[in-house]
Each structure stands twice: as structure tokens, then as C-alpha cells.
Scaffold this active site. Structure first.
Site, PDB file in Angstrom:
ATOM      1  N   ARG A  69       4.954   8.259  -7.441  1.00 55.43           N
ATOM      2  CA  ARG A  69       4.806   6.833  -6.566  1.00 55.43           C
ATOM      3  C   ARG A  69       6.213   6.212  -7.192  1.00 55.43           C
ATOM      4  O   ARG A  69       7.490   6.262  -8.207  1.00 55.43           O
ATOM      5  CB  ARG A  69       4.158   6.732  -8.034  1.00 55.43           C
ATOM      6  CG  ARG A  69       4.075   7.507  -9.190  1.00 55.43           C
ATOM      7  CD  ARG A  69       2.775   6.854  -9.832  1.00 55.43           C
ATOM      8  NE  ARG A  69       2.306   7.122 -11.171  1.00 55.43           N
ATOM      9  CZ  ARG A  69       3.771   6.192 -12.240  1.00 55.43           C
ATOM     10  NH1 ARG A  69       3.927   5.165 -11.905  1.00 55.43           N
ATOM     11  NH2 ARG A  69       3.214   6.798 -13.288  1.00 55.43           N
ATOM     12  N   ASP A 111       7.651   3.608  -9.687  1.00 54.57           N
ATOM     13  CA  ASP A 111       7.906   3.527 -11.549  1.00 54.57           C
ATOM     14  C   ASP A 111       8.831   2.284 -11.869  1.00 54.57           C
ATOM     15  O   ASP A 111       9.650   1.915 -11.123  1.00 54.57           O
ATOM     16  CB  ASP A 111       8.106   4.284 -12.016  1.00 54.57           C
ATOM     17  CG  ASP A 111       9.335   5.318 -11.942  1.00 54.57           C
ATOM     18  OD1 ASP A 111       9.714   4.586 -12.842  1.00 54.57           O
ATOM     19  OD2 ASP A 111       9.622   6.161 -11.030  1.00 54.57           O
ATOM     20  N   SER A 145       1.059  -1.557   0.023  1.00 48.32           N
ATOM     21  CA  SER A 145      -0.027  -0.135  -0.585  1.00 48.32           C
ATOM     22  C   SER A 145       1.235   1.396   0.191  1.00 48.32           C
ATOM     23  O   SER A 145       1.528   1.249  -0.819  1.00 48.32           O
ATOM     24  CB  SER A 145      -0.714   0.225   1.077  1.00 48.32           C
ATOM     25  OG  SER A 145      -1.668   0.679   0.746  1.00 48.32           O
ATOM     26  N   ASP A 171      -0.376  -4.577  -4.214  1.00 48.13           N
ATOM     27  CA  ASP A 171      -1.404  -2.452  -4.030  1.00 48.13           C
ATOM     28  C   ASP A 171      -0.785  -1.832  -3.922  1.00 48.13           C
ATOM     29  O   ASP A 171      -1.241  -0.917  -2.456  1.00 48.13           O
ATOM     30  CB  ASP A 171      -2.511  -3.645  -3.520  1.00 48.13           C
ATOM     31  CG  ASP A 171      -4.248  -3.233  -4.384  1.00 48.13           C
ATOM     32  OD1 ASP A 171      -4.077  -2.768  -4.758  1.00 48.13           O
ATOM     33  OD2 ASP A 171      -4.561  -2.768  -3.237  1.00 48.13           O
ATOM     34  N   ASP A 207      12.696   2.148 -10.561  1.00 47.67           N
ATOM     35  CA  ASP A 207      13.496   2.466  -8.811  1.00 47.67           C
ATOM     36  C   ASP A 207      13.805   1.439  -8.592  1.00 47.67           C
ATOM     37  O   ASP A 207      15.007   1.125  -7.617  1.00 47.67           O
ATOM     38  CB  ASP A 207      12.007   2.537  -8.234  1.00 47.67           C
ATOM     39  CG  ASP A 207      10.880   4.219  -7.930  1.00 47.67           C
ATOM     40  OD1 ASP A 207      11.810   4.556  -8.206  1.00 47.67           O
ATOM     41  OD2 ASP A 207       9.808   3.794  -8.042  1.00 47.67           O
ATOM     42  N   HIS A 249      -7.989  -5.315  -0.560  1.00 47.03           N
ATOM     43  CA  HIS A 249      -6.105  -4.806   0.033  1.00 47.03           C
ATOM     44  C   HIS A 249      -5.500  -5.180   0.296  1.00 47.03           C
ATOM     45  O   HIS A 249      -3.777  -5.457  -0.142  1.00 47.03           O
ATOM     46  CB  HIS A 249      -6.565  -3.338  -0.013  1.00 47.03           C
ATOM     47  CG  HIS A 249      -5.588  -2.476   0.500  1.00 47.03           C
ATOM     48  ND1 HIS A 249      -4.873  -2.435  -0.553  1.00 47.03           N
ATOM     49  CD2 HIS A 249      -4.897  -2.035   0.946  1.00 47.03           C
ATOM     50  CE1 HIS A 249      -3.811  -1.641  -0.158  1.00 47.03           C
ATOM     51  NE2 HIS A 249      -4.153  -0.993   1.295  1.00 47.03           N
TER      52      HIS A 249
END
Length: 446
Positions: A160, A162, A118, A146, A165, A234
Site C-alpha cells: 500500500r 507508505d 482511493s 482517502d 514512496d 469518500h
């Protein structure tokens, strides 16, 4: 070669301050052959949650020389969510510093695996990016479970998780919205890695329906049941990942496709000519490639969306089946119909329900659909098919003196994991709606 993984988790009940990293192992010291795993979890979760312990134990069981560092940032993850989102920038820098320390101690950056659930998935992305910027190196792998959608969906890659990374970024999506205004979904739908897995379409997961009372009864505690009810889909991402380590008898294998709807029609199938990949711990890039530090003129690795179905309960891993109905040209008519197929094997029976929408079965044509079920059948004894006509408004307006029929030539069943194909000829004149039929494999019709 062993492994060293960094795991992240956050929680309201914590035992460590985020400003005090978990102590690095000192006896024995990490070496170049050590493979670290780092793990983080999500917003407002306890450090004592069972799933964290289960994943750590599973990772440690993967071989000698494996190390796991869990990063507790719970004191930086209090309400509000917006504040926690802001805090992961700093916590990510701190985790990136820990990664740098590990490399200084002799651990190969290629052996480092970052895992985050998360909000923790983006936190680990910040850690990996900080390490790349300060050391000019990339960690070997980053797994996003997730990744959080709120405040991250449709943002720039710098904000975020991607593909830049890590040398390999794999993502499991389990709670994504189908429409932008669905605010009750916690995950992000867009592809964020080299391989993005969408079990059950990445949406509401199988087995996550039901009332809060049912979830409480299943979890055996009120707190656990409420958490499961609110975030069942989730949570499936980390449950799937752990099972990919512990389940030695089944692999979560999916196929690249453009959408979940297309995958369910059987249009994307097989491992020849398509990307067919295992999800979770065994995941890897389809083809070996060098992935240098971004900014050196290298073309980015194309994002690939992998789809698969799962069981509603543990074990979640399921075999993927494609059923194809072939009709003959005799009779010259078709029908809008549902077919439920039950496969009986040596070990178990698997039922593949009819698609949600009825299929138009053309005379002299064929139609396919997908289903999934637990484990290996180990040989197919027979196939039982139930033919149900569709009762929509158009069909109701058509006056029929008798149930519709189809001239069926055969049903063909294919299994994804083995590539096996079994043909079930229909040795009758015509198949009639409202009837059930049992077919034998490779039978010779008289």
C-alpha cells in the site's frame, strides 16, 4: 519554479486505453524548472467527471511552468473490484515508466508530485516505488486522497501507500471505519504518510447525512446524486484538496493529536510546541529534512496525525476555535452541563455548539471544547452563551428545588489561524441553567 503533477483517474466511460499513456508535452519540452503533477482517481469513475476537471484547472492555476498529466486507467478498472486491485500493479509500473521518461527529458524528480484518489492512491504508490527501484531516486511528493481501505488496510507497507514512496507523502482521510467490521467505509484509517490529515475525525463528513433524494437534488442528476449518497465522505477528500488551492481567504489548518475525541476537548491546541499544519496543496513537512532513498540506514520520519473540523458545505474551510469556561471557587459545587456559544464579529456570526456529551464543570476549575465556523470574524463584539443542564438518568434522580447554578469567572475564546485570545468576563453573581447571557470582550466588572 513551476510544477508538473501526474493525476490518475479511472472510469467505465473512457476515451483512452491504459496501454496508451497520455502523450507527453512536446512544445515546449519540460525542463528542470518544470514541476509536473500526475493525477489518478478511483475505481469505476468517468473521465469526464466534474471534479477531475476542477482539480486539473486548479493545479494549472498555481503558477507558470506547471504541467498536469492525467492517467486514464479506466479500461483496467472494471468490475470486479478485486480485479481492479490486481491491475493497479501493472498500471503503476507503466506510470512509473512515464515518470522516468519525464526525468530523462530534464524534469527534476524533486519537482514531481503524484496525486491519487482511493484506489488511485495505491496505484501512485506503486508508480513511485517502481521509479525508485529502477532509477534509485524518489519523486518529490505523493498525495493520497482517502486511500482505499478494502484489501489494503492492515497490510505490509510494500502492498500500500507508505512514507517511503516519496520524499514527502501527505494523506487526507475522509471515509474511514471506526471499527474493523464497518464494511461500508471506503477509506483506510491507518496513517500512511509523513502527515496524515483526519478532517472531522476522518469519518463521516459534515454535510454527508441525509437521504438519497437530498443528494440527487443537490447534484441535479440522478447518477451524480446516487454517487454522492454512496460515497459522499469518500469524495470529500478531493473536494477538500481542490479547495485548498482555490480558496485564497482560508486555510485548512489542523493540529497534531492522538485522536479526534481528544482534539475536540481542546487538549491539543496551538502551533507552539505542537505540529500545526495546513492540509492539502500547501501541506509540507513540519521541518525540512533530507529523505534519502530507503535502505540506507535512515530512521523513518514519524507519522503525524493532524485533526481539524470543516463546514458541511462549500466553502468547506473553517476557522478552528477553542472555548474555555473558567469557574470560580465560590459556591463549592459543580454541574454536568452543556454550553452553546455564539460569537458575533464584524463580518459574521459563528455558533459553536455544545459538545455531544455534557461536560462536568468543577467549581474552581475549567473545561474546554472545540468548534469551527466559516471565515474570519474580524473582531469580536460579544459572546452569547446558552447554559443547558444535562437531563440524563442520574440528573433526573437528583431532586432540585431550583435550576442548577455555576459561579462563572469568564469564557476565553482562541482562534487557531491567528493565535488570537479574547477573554469574556462574566460580571454576574452566578450563571443559571436554562438562561442565556451576553458577554462583552475584556469587560471591566464593577
Amino acid at each position: 519554479m513551476g510544477a508538473f503533477r501526474l493525476m490518475e483517474y479511472g472510469g467505465a466511460q473512457s476515451v483512452q486505453s491504459p496501454s496508451t499513456p497520455s502523450p507527453l508535452p512536446t512544445s515546449p519540452l519540460p525542463t528542470a524548472s518544470t514541476r509536473p503533477h500526475a493525477h489518478t482517481a478511483t475505481y469505476l469513475e468517468s473521465t469526464q467527471l466534474r471534479w477531475v476537471q476542477e482539480m486539473v484547472g486548479a493545479l494549472l492555476s498555481t503558477g507558470e511552468g506547471v504541467g498536469v498529466i492525467t492517467v486514464d486507467w479506466s479500461k483496467a478498472a472494471p468490475p470486479t473490484y478485486a480485479q481492479a486491485v490486481a491491475n493497479i500493479r501493472l498500471v503503476g509500473v507503466m506510470v512509473g515508466h512515464v515518470v522516468s521518461r519525464l526525468v530523462d527529458m530534464g524534469v527534476s524528480e524533486k519537482a514531481i508530485h503524484l496525486i491519487g484518489h482511493s484506489l488511485g492512491a495505491h496505484l501512485m504508490a506503486y508508480a513511485a516505488a517502481h521509479f525508485t527501484v529502477t532509477r534509485g531516486l524518489q519523486v518529490g511528493r505523493l498525495t493520497g486522497l482517502d486511500p482505499a481501505g478494502p484489501y489494503f488496510a492492515s497490510t505490509a507497507p510494500e502492498v500500500r501507500l507508505d512514507p517511503s514512496d516519496a520524499a514527502f507523502v501527505d494523506v487526507i482521510h475522509t471515509d474511514t471505519p471506526t471499527r474493523p467490521w464497518e464494511l461500508d467505509r471506503l477509506g483506510a484509517a491507518e496513517a500512511m504518510g509523513h502527515l496524515d490529515f483526519y478532517p472531522n475525525g476522518g469519518r463521516q463528513q459534515a454535510g454527508c447525512q441525509g437521504s438519497a433524494a437530498a443528494h440527487i437534488d443537490r447534484e441535479e442528476t440522478v447518477a451524480g446524486g446516487v454517487l454522492s449518497y454512496i460515497g459522499c465522505s469518500h469524495r470529500r477528500s478531493f473536494q477538500f484538496f481542490t479547495e485548498t488551492i482555490t480558496n485564497k481567504r482560508c486555510r485548512f489548518v489542523g493540529v497534531e493529536c492522538t485522536s479526534w475525541e481528544e482534539y475536540k476537548t481542546g487538549a491539543c491546541w496551538g502551533c507552539e510546541g505542537r505540529v500545526c499544519a495546513p492540509m492539502g496543496y500547501p501541506a509540507h513537512l513540519p521541518q525540512p529534512q533530507e529523505n534519502p532513498v530507503p535502505g540506507e540506514g535512515v530512521q523513518p520520519y514519524p507519522a503525524r496525525r493532524i485533526f481539524l473540523g470543516t463546514n458541511p458545505e462549500r466553502p468547506f474551510c473553517a476557522e478552528q476555535y477553542r472555548v474555555t469556561l473558567i469557574t470560580s471557587g465560590h459556591g463549592g459545587h459543580g454541574d454536568l452541563a452543556h454550553f452553546t456559544v455564539t460569537l458575533r464579529g464584524h463580518l459574521r456570526t459563528v455558533t459553536i455548539p455544545a459538545p455531544e456529551s455534557a461536560s462536568w464543570v468543577e467549581a474552581g476549575g475549567q473545561v474546554s471544547w472545540l468548534g469551527w465556523g466559516s471565515g474570519e470574524l474580524s473582531g469580536l463584539y460579544n459572546l452569547r452563551v446558552e447554559y443547558e443542564e444535562d437531563h440524563n438518568l442520574l440528573q433526573a434522580l437528583v431532586w432540585r428545588f431550583q435550576p442548577p447554578t455555576l459561579s462563572v469567572e469568564a469564557f476565553i475564546v482562541q482562534m487557531l489561524s491567528t493565535g488570537a485570545t479574547v477573554r469574556f468576563p462574566f460580571c454576574g453573581a452566578e450563571m443559571q441553567a436554562g438562561q442565556s447571557y451576553t458577554l462583552l470582550p475584556n469587560a471591566g466588572c464593577q
